[in-house]
Design a protein around this motif. Sequence first.
Motif, PDB file in Angstrom:
ATOM      1  N   ASN A  45       0.813  -1.215   0.000  1.00 62.07           N
ATOM      2  CA  ASN A  45       0.000   0.000   0.000  1.00 62.07           C
ATOM      3  C   ASN A  45       0.848   1.268   0.000  1.00 62.07           C
ATOM      4  OD1 ASN A  45      -2.340  -1.534   0.080  1.00 62.07           O
ATOM      5  ND2 ASN A  45      -2.511  -1.450   2.299  1.00 62.07           N
ATOM      6  N   PHE A  46       2.170   1.106   0.210  1.00 61.32           N
ATOM      7  CA  PHE A  46       3.057   2.268   0.308  1.00 61.32           C
ATOM      8  C   PHE A  46       4.229   2.165  -0.660  1.00 61.32           C
ATOM      9  CE2 PHE A  46       0.667   2.129   4.186  1.00 61.32           C
ATOM     10  CZ  PHE A  46       0.432   3.458   4.509  1.00 61.32           C
ATOM     11  N   PHE A  47       4.029   1.445  -1.749  1.00 58.79           N
ATOM     12  CA  PHE A  47       5.083   1.302  -2.749  1.00 58.79           C
ATOM     13  C   PHE A  47       5.195   2.511  -3.675  1.00 58.79           C
ATOM     14  CE2 PHE A  47       5.806  -3.600  -3.097  1.00 58.79           C
ATOM     15  CZ  PHE A  47       6.453  -3.571  -1.877  1.00 58.79           C
ATOM     16  N   ALA A  48       4.160   3.330  -3.737  1.00 57.07           N
ATOM     17  CA  ALA A  48       4.192   4.482  -4.643  1.00 57.07           C
ATOM     18  C   ALA A  48       5.271   5.467  -4.208  1.00 57.07           C
ATOM     19  CB  ALA A  48       2.833   5.165  -4.676  1.00 57.07           C
ATOM     20  N   ASP A  49       5.904   6.111  -5.177  1.00 58.81           N
ATOM     21  CA  ASP A  49       6.935   7.101  -4.883  1.00 58.81           C
ATOM     22  C   ASP A  49       6.295   8.426  -4.467  1.00 58.81           C
ATOM     23  OD1 ASP A  49       8.967   5.341  -5.559  1.00 58.81           O
ATOM     24  OD2 ASP A  49       8.942   5.939  -7.672  1.00 58.81           O
ATOM     25  N   GLY A  50       6.716   8.945  -3.314  1.00 62.30           N
ATOM     26  CA  GLY A  50       6.268  10.265  -2.897  1.00 62.30           C
ATOM     27  C   GLY A  50       4.776  10.343  -2.660  1.00 62.30           C
ATOM     28  N   GLY A  51       4.253  11.563  -2.664  1.00 59.51           N
ATOM     29  CA  GLY A  51       2.821  11.771  -2.553  1.00 59.51           C
ATOM     30  C   GLY A  51       2.298  11.574  -1.147  1.00 59.51           C
ATOM     31  N   ILE A  52       0.978  11.422  -1.057  1.00 59.11           N
ATOM     32  CA  ILE A  52       0.313  11.377   0.245  1.00 59.11           C
ATOM     33  C   ILE A  52       0.681  10.140   1.042  1.00 59.11           C
ATOM     34  CG2 ILE A  52      -1.766  10.234  -0.633  1.00 59.11           C
ATOM     35  CD1 ILE A  52      -3.372  12.045   1.288  1.00 59.11           C
ATOM     36  N   SER A  53       0.967   9.021   0.364  1.00 60.00           N
ATOM     37  CA  SER A  53       1.256   7.789   1.094  1.00 60.00           C
ATOM     38  C   SER A  53       2.509   7.929   1.947  1.00 60.00           C
ATOM     39  CB  SER A  53       1.404   6.608   0.124  1.00 60.00           C
ATOM     40  OG  SER A  53       2.490   6.801  -0.745  1.00 60.00           O
ATOM     41  N   ILE A  54       3.551   8.550   1.413  1.00 60.91           N
ATOM     42  CA  ILE A  54       4.779   8.727   2.173  1.00 60.91           C
ATOM     43  C   ILE A  54       4.587   9.758   3.280  1.00 60.91           C
ATOM     44  CG2 ILE A  54       7.197   9.425   2.052  1.00 60.91           C
ATOM     45  CD1 ILE A  54       6.540   6.676   0.834  1.00 60.91           C
ATOM     46  N   ALA A  55       3.842  10.828   2.998  1.00 57.89           N
ATOM     47  CA  ALA A  55       3.558  11.828   4.032  1.00 57.89           C
ATOM     48  C   ALA A  55       2.772  11.203   5.181  1.00 57.89           C
ATOM     49  CB  ALA A  55       2.777  12.995   3.425  1.00 57.89           C
ATOM     50  N   LEU A  86      11.372  -6.165  -5.059  1.00 55.42           N
ATOM     51  CA  LEU A  86      12.327  -6.138  -3.945  1.00 55.42           C
ATOM     52  C   LEU A  86      12.887  -4.732  -3.733  1.00 55.42           C
ATOM     53  CD1 LEU A  86      13.796  -7.622  -1.761  1.00 55.42           C
ATOM     54  CD2 LEU A  86      15.475  -8.403  -3.451  1.00 55.42           C
ATOM     55  N   GLU A  87      13.121  -3.996  -4.814  1.00 56.09           N
ATOM     56  CA  GLU A  87      13.625  -2.625  -4.688  1.00 56.09           C
ATOM     57  C   GLU A  87      12.611  -1.740  -3.956  1.00 56.09           C
ATOM     58  OE1 GLU A  87      16.433  -1.174  -5.312  1.00 56.09           O
ATOM     59  OE2 GLU A  87      17.496  -2.813  -6.315  1.00 56.09           O
ATOM     60  N   LYS A  88      11.334  -1.872  -4.311  1.00 52.17           N
ATOM     61  CA  LYS A  88      10.302  -1.076  -3.646  1.00 52.17           C
ATOM     62  C   LYS A  88      10.183  -1.456  -2.173  1.00 52.17           C
ATOM     63  CE  LYS A  88       7.493  -0.186  -7.772  1.00 52.17           C
ATOM     64  NZ  LYS A  88       6.187  -0.416  -8.444  1.00 52.17           N
ATOM     65  N   PHE A  89      10.261  -2.748  -1.907  1.00 48.95           N
ATOM     66  CA  PHE A  89      10.180  -3.226  -0.528  1.00 48.95           C
ATOM     67  C   PHE A  89      11.339  -2.663   0.289  1.00 48.95           C
ATOM     68  CE2 PHE A  89      10.633  -6.486   2.807  1.00 48.95           C
ATOM     69  CZ  PHE A  89       9.329  -6.594   3.245  1.00 48.95           C
ATOM     70  N   ALA A  90      12.548  -2.756  -0.270  1.00 45.68           N
ATOM     71  CA  ALA A  90      13.734  -2.281   0.443  1.00 45.68           C
ATOM     72  C   ALA A  90      13.681  -0.777   0.665  1.00 45.68           C
ATOM     73  CB  ALA A  90      14.990  -2.663  -0.343  1.00 45.68           C
ATOM     74  N   ARG A  91      13.168  -0.045  -0.327  1.00 49.58           N
ATOM     75  CA  ARG A  91      13.079   1.408  -0.185  1.00 49.58           C
ATOM     76  C   ARG A  91      12.114   1.784   0.935  1.00 49.58           C
ATOM     77  NH1 ARG A  91       9.864   5.551  -2.197  1.00 49.58           N
ATOM     78  NH2 ARG A  91      10.943   7.558  -2.453  1.00 49.58           N
ATOM     79  N   LEU A  92      11.002   1.064   1.038  1.00 50.85           N
ATOM     80  CA  LEU A  92      10.040   1.325   2.109  1.00 50.85           C
ATOM     81  C   LEU A  92      10.674   1.076   3.476  1.00 50.85           C
ATOM     82  CD1 LEU A  92       7.159   1.938   3.094  1.00 50.85           C
ATOM     83  CD2 LEU A  92       6.631  -0.487   2.784  1.00 50.85           C
TER      84      LEU A  92
END
Length: 296
Positions: A45-55, A86-92
């Motif tokens: 649910n938080f794989f998207a780059d930037g935006g409201i999810s990261i905030a 895996l890259e998205k997972f690791a970044r999160l």
Amino acid sequence: MKQFVSQAMPNPFIGVGLRHPHYEQSLSHNTAETPIDFVEIHAENFFADGGISIALLEDVCEKYALSVHGTSLGLGSAVAVPNEVLEKFARLIQISQPAFVSEHLCFNRARLNEKVVHTGDLLPIPYNIESLKNIVSHIQQVQDKIRRPILIENLSAYLSPEQISPESLDSMSEVEFLVEMCSRAGCGLLLDLNNLIVNALNQDIAMPIEHILSNIRQLPSDYVGEIHLAGYTEQGVNGFIVDDHGAAVSNQCWDLYTETIALFGNKPTLIEWDTQLPDWYELVAQTEIARSKASI
């Protein structure tokens, strides 16, 4: 990587699964009045780059300790974890620095007609040496990427291990597989008590709680890094009880939890409620029950 080791905590450490309808109330919740020690998010649910999810994630992390629970890695699949996933997972993990990171003992990818397809579900794997080597390799791949051990959750399944791999000569019990997996991979165990109950009921095991306890007594306490509690819908589907996390924690699960923490001590404990979501305060009330059980 060193072997995962989990110590019992001096006080109960209780959390809830944080789902979309509860975002606003969770951030305004008075934790001094009703403690919630951590929340769990689903990684995807938080794989998207930037935006409201990261905030939103930043706001959540300011208020609570965090658990990141993956559903897409499919570590038991015969094919490797896709690099982009895996890259998205690791970044999160890097952004949120969670207290716990977990995934499932399952497969969800397979090669079909030269293409890798995703099943969209968490599917069981056979408990044998080939499966063990495969999942250990993939767990180590993830742990090397994120530079920390993860917890692996035991799965609710609607086939018995014998049905999955009826002719395997090197089959293990679920407990044997879990212990060997943790030992070889250096990971820990997310012990989902509701999943164990659902499996026992669907397999028509007599005295299910006693049966489950006889199995989990074989688990090293140091391997158990977290416990999940949940409920299920009583009405079955095609003769099976479905692990839908759509109800309050069952009485059987509370009884099993009391026995489990008597064995292992206070372990971080999460209330899962994913479908037919209740009001936030009904969910919070479940944490108060868990805290009272852990304090006995």
